[in-house]
Design a protein around this motif. Sequence first.
Motif, mmCIF file in Angstrom:
data_model
loop_
_atom_site.group_PDB
_atom_site.id
_atom_site.type_symbol
_atom_site.label_atom_id
_atom_site.label_comp_id
_atom_site.label_asym_id
_atom_site.label_seq_id
_atom_site.Cartn_x
_atom_site.Cartn_y
_atom_site.Cartn_z
ATOM 1 N N GLY A 26 0.817 -1.202 0.000
ATOM 2 C CA GLY A 26 0.000 0.000 0.000
ATOM 3 C C GLY A 26 0.850 1.251 0.000
ATOM 4 N N THR A 27 0.256 2.357 0.364
ATOM 5 C CA THR A 27 0.934 3.647 0.335
ATOM 6 C C THR A 27 1.671 3.908 1.636
ATOM 7 O OG1 THR A 27 -0.738 4.554 -1.150
ATOM 8 C CG2 THR A 27 0.613 6.135 0.060
ATOM 9 N N ILE A 28 2.926 4.332 1.521
ATOM 10 C CA ILE A 28 3.710 4.770 2.677
ATOM 11 C C ILE A 28 3.619 6.284 2.708
ATOM 12 C CG2 ILE A 28 5.995 4.849 3.717
ATOM 13 C CD1 ILE A 28 5.685 2.276 1.165
ATOM 14 N N ASP A 29 3.018 6.820 3.743
ATOM 15 C CA ASP A 29 2.743 8.252 3.787
ATOM 16 C C ASP A 29 3.317 8.857 5.062
ATOM 17 O OD1 ASP A 29 1.589 10.588 2.641
ATOM 18 O OD2 ASP A 29 -0.044 10.462 4.084
ATOM 19 N N VAL A 30 4.177 9.861 4.905
ATOM 20 C CA VAL A 30 4.718 10.626 6.030
ATOM 21 C C VAL A 30 4.310 12.073 5.791
ATOM 22 C CG1 VAL A 30 6.782 11.170 7.373
ATOM 23 C CG2 VAL A 30 6.670 9.030 6.095
ATOM 24 N N PRO A 31 3.142 12.487 6.310
ATOM 25 C CA PRO A 31 2.578 13.784 5.920
ATOM 26 C C PRO A 31 3.303 14.998 6.476
ATOM 27 C CG PRO A 31 1.206 12.725 7.567
ATOM 28 C CD PRO A 31 2.238 11.717 7.177
ATOM 29 N N CYS A 32 3.819 14.915 7.705
ATOM 30 C CA CYS A 32 4.422 16.098 8.340
ATOM 31 C C CYS A 32 5.663 15.725 9.153
ATOM 32 C CB CYS A 32 3.406 16.804 9.242
ATOM 33 S SG CYS A 32 1.954 17.414 8.401
ATOM 34 N N SER A 42 5.270 10.729 0.143
ATOM 35 C CA SER A 42 4.355 9.607 -0.016
ATOM 36 C C SER A 42 4.881 8.696 -1.115
ATOM 37 C CB SER A 42 2.953 10.120 -0.355
ATOM 38 O OG SER A 42 2.025 9.069 -0.415
ATOM 39 N N LEU A 43 4.924 7.383 -0.839
ATOM 40 C CA LEU A 43 5.495 6.410 -1.755
ATOM 41 C C LEU A 43 4.585 5.191 -1.865
ATOM 42 C CD1 LEU A 43 9.055 6.394 -0.120
ATOM 43 C CD2 LEU A 43 8.471 7.629 -2.217
ATOM 44 N N SER A 44 4.713 4.449 -2.975
ATOM 45 C CA SER A 44 4.047 3.158 -3.076
ATOM 46 C C SER A 44 5.014 2.158 -3.705
ATOM 47 C CB SER A 44 2.758 3.246 -3.896
ATOM 48 O OG SER A 44 3.013 3.593 -5.241
ATOM 49 N N TYR A 45 4.957 0.927 -3.249
ATOM 50 C CA TYR A 45 5.923 -0.099 -3.630
ATOM 51 C C TYR A 45 5.661 -0.614 -5.039
ATOM 52 C CZ TYR A 45 8.584 -4.470 -3.256
ATOM 53 O OH TYR A 45 9.465 -5.503 -3.451
ATOM 54 N N LEU A 46 6.732 -0.745 -5.842
ATOM 55 C CA LEU A 46 6.623 -1.222 -7.213
ATOM 56 C C LEU A 46 7.247 -2.587 -7.440
ATOM 57 C CD1 LEU A 46 7.418 2.073 -9.183
ATOM 58 C CD2 LEU A 46 5.179 0.977 -8.896
ATOM 59 N N GLY A 47 8.104 -3.046 -6.527
ATOM 60 C CA GLY A 47 8.648 -4.380 -6.700
ATOM 61 C C GLY A 47 10.128 -4.506 -6.426
ATOM 62 N N VAL A 350 10.291 7.732 -9.637
ATOM 63 C CA VAL A 350 10.564 6.534 -8.847
ATOM 64 C C VAL A 350 11.722 6.772 -7.879
ATOM 65 C CG1 VAL A 350 9.660 4.909 -10.554
ATOM 66 C CG2 VAL A 350 12.060 5.612 -10.685
ATOM 67 N N LEU A 351 11.736 5.978 -6.842
ATOM 68 C CA LEU A 351 12.834 5.936 -5.884
ATOM 69 C C LEU A 351 13.404 4.520 -5.947
ATOM 70 C CD1 LEU A 351 14.358 7.413 -3.532
ATOM 71 C CD2 LEU A 351 12.661 6.404 -1.985
ATOM 72 N N ILE A 352 14.714 4.418 -6.221
ATOM 73 C CA ILE A 352 15.364 3.124 -6.426
ATOM 74 C C ILE A 352 16.404 2.881 -5.334
ATOM 75 C CG2 ILE A 352 16.758 1.721 -7.991
ATOM 76 C CD1 ILE A 352 14.076 2.257 -9.188
ATOM 77 N N PHE A 353 16.423 1.659 -4.805
ATOM 78 C CA PHE A 353 17.439 1.216 -3.852
ATOM 79 C C PHE A 353 18.231 0.066 -4.456
ATOM 80 C CE2 PHE A 353 13.934 2.834 -1.264
ATOM 81 C CZ PHE A 353 14.583 3.648 -0.350
ATOM 82 N N GLN A 366 20.434 -6.644 -5.161
ATOM 83 C CA GLN A 366 18.986 -6.505 -5.003
ATOM 84 C C GLN A 366 18.547 -5.069 -5.290
ATOM 85 O OE1 GLN A 366 17.698 -6.350 -0.858
ATOM 86 N NE2 GLN A 366 16.267 -8.032 -1.294
ATOM 87 N N PHE A 367 17.467 -4.932 -6.027
ATOM 88 C CA PHE A 367 16.901 -3.616 -6.325
ATOM 89 C C PHE A 367 15.469 -3.565 -5.808
ATOM 90 C CE2 PHE A 367 20.223 -4.366 -9.357
ATOM 91 C CZ PHE A 367 20.820 -3.138 -9.572
ATOM 92 N N PHE A 368 15.129 -2.473 -5.145
ATOM 93 C CA PHE A 368 13.751 -2.170 -4.780
ATOM 94 C C PHE A 368 13.339 -0.885 -5.489
ATOM 95 C CE2 PHE A 368 14.777 -4.440 -0.670
ATOM 96 C CZ PHE A 368 13.901 -5.504 -0.866
ATOM 97 N N ALA A 369 12.082 -0.806 -5.915
ATOM 98 C CA ALA A 369 11.570 0.406 -6.554
ATOM 99 C C ALA A 369 10.277 0.837 -5.879
ATOM 100 C CB ALA A 369 11.327 0.176 -8.043
ATOM 101 N N PHE A 370 10.139 2.159 -5.715
ATOM 102 C CA PHE A 370 8.930 2.764 -5.166
ATOM 103 C C PHE A 370 8.486 3.891 -6.091
ATOM 104 C CE2 PHE A 370 10.876 0.753 -1.575
ATOM 105 C CZ PHE A 370 9.839 0.394 -0.726
ATOM 106 N N LYS A 371 7.186 4.004 -6.281
ATOM 107 C CA LYS A 371 6.638 5.147 -6.993
ATOM 108 C C LYS A 371 6.587 6.340 -6.045
ATOM 109 C CE LYS A 371 2.471 6.815 -9.343
ATOM 110 N NZ LYS A 371 1.092 6.488 -9.776
ATOM 111 N N VAL A 372 7.022 7.502 -6.527
ATOM 112 C CA VAL A 372 6.984 8.720 -5.720
ATOM 113 C C VAL A 372 5.652 9.430 -6.000
ATOM 114 C CG1 VAL A 372 8.105 10.909 -5.190
ATOM 115 C CG2 VAL A 372 9.492 8.923 -5.842
#
Length: 377
Positions: A26-32, A42-47, A350-353, A366-372
């Motif tokens: 789901g969505t990872i949200d850090v509003p403040c 705010s991010l969401s996981y892509l794989g 995207v945010l890539i690790f 290993q690569f992780f991707a998140f949608k910004v």
Amino acid sequence: MLKPFLMTAAAALLFGSTAARATDIGTIDVPCPFGDCKAGISLSYLGEYDIPTGFMENGVEVGGLSGIDFDPSTGHYVSISDDRSEKAPARFYDLDIDVSAAGLKGLTVLDHVTLKDKNGQPFATRTVDSESIRIGKDGIYWSSEGDGKALLPPFVRVANRDGSFVRELPLPAGFAPTADRSTGIRDNLAFEDLTFLSGGDLLVGMESALYQDGPIATLTNGALARLIRYDAATGEQKAQYVYPISPIPQAAGKPGGWNDFGMSDFVALDDRHVLSIERGYAQDVGNSAVINMFDLEGATDVSNIPSLAKTDQRIVPVRKAQVMDLRALGLAPDNIEGITFGKAKDGTDVLIFVADNNFNPTQKTQFFAFKVIRRPQ
């Protein structure tokens, strides 16, 4: 000996796996963060996509990926290896990552570039420990941790696209290793982090504390790592700040077992907000990776304080707030060492690790991707 130019042969990866679907997290949200709603993210996981240890590209093993950056001129990514010129001369790779709003689908290792020393030669064995990489206006900026045991100082250098030496940024006082370990870097805990702030300054970070600044992290206490702010164009140091590394988050599985924790990379969001990786390992338990946001605003300039452990001056470190814990999300991070923002071919931010496999057959690149979805601008 590798050629110093980009190789044309591409090595396509036909393996890899997606560890979890975006809907699983789901969505990872850090509003403040810090109470500052303008700094929300705010991010969401892509794989996830993995390269097994031992994969070869043009006769060179792909591994030790310790830093990554997006190249907007090509749409590809550059990723630096921390191989100390032991398996092949120090180098970085050109990667094409197949990622979009639909997910992280694959990755191709296109080529690699050999980094050169000041004499125009590939680095000799164990004379360099490359850790981070960023594409700047005048070349490729990269860092080496040096070697505390061999008294080799860390450095930040600028290279041309073919890996040839351009210049080196001055090393501030107190960072060079010393034989008696009274001051300077600890072995393998030096320049892990590079990023360009939006105003153009270069921020360089330590993995953990200098000897004169106190101990490294334990299960009960954190550590104080220095950040150096440079004028990238001139190489002039503008300031130093203190980054508070958290205590080790998990104990080893048995008494006396190995565990550690330190800052392995960071990437700027704007001119004051930065995302950092704090990662570690606990023997018989596994790896941890925590992503924080920190704020440079209001932090004390400690460039004229020789020792953080022996000063009466009041010091305000950078403010830090946790964004996400990869293990807590249900992922199984390996040795996460690189982070970058990128743009997919469909325009998705995207945010890539990337994880450093240490050339170990029990680990993986290993690569992780998140949608910004949202970030400070």
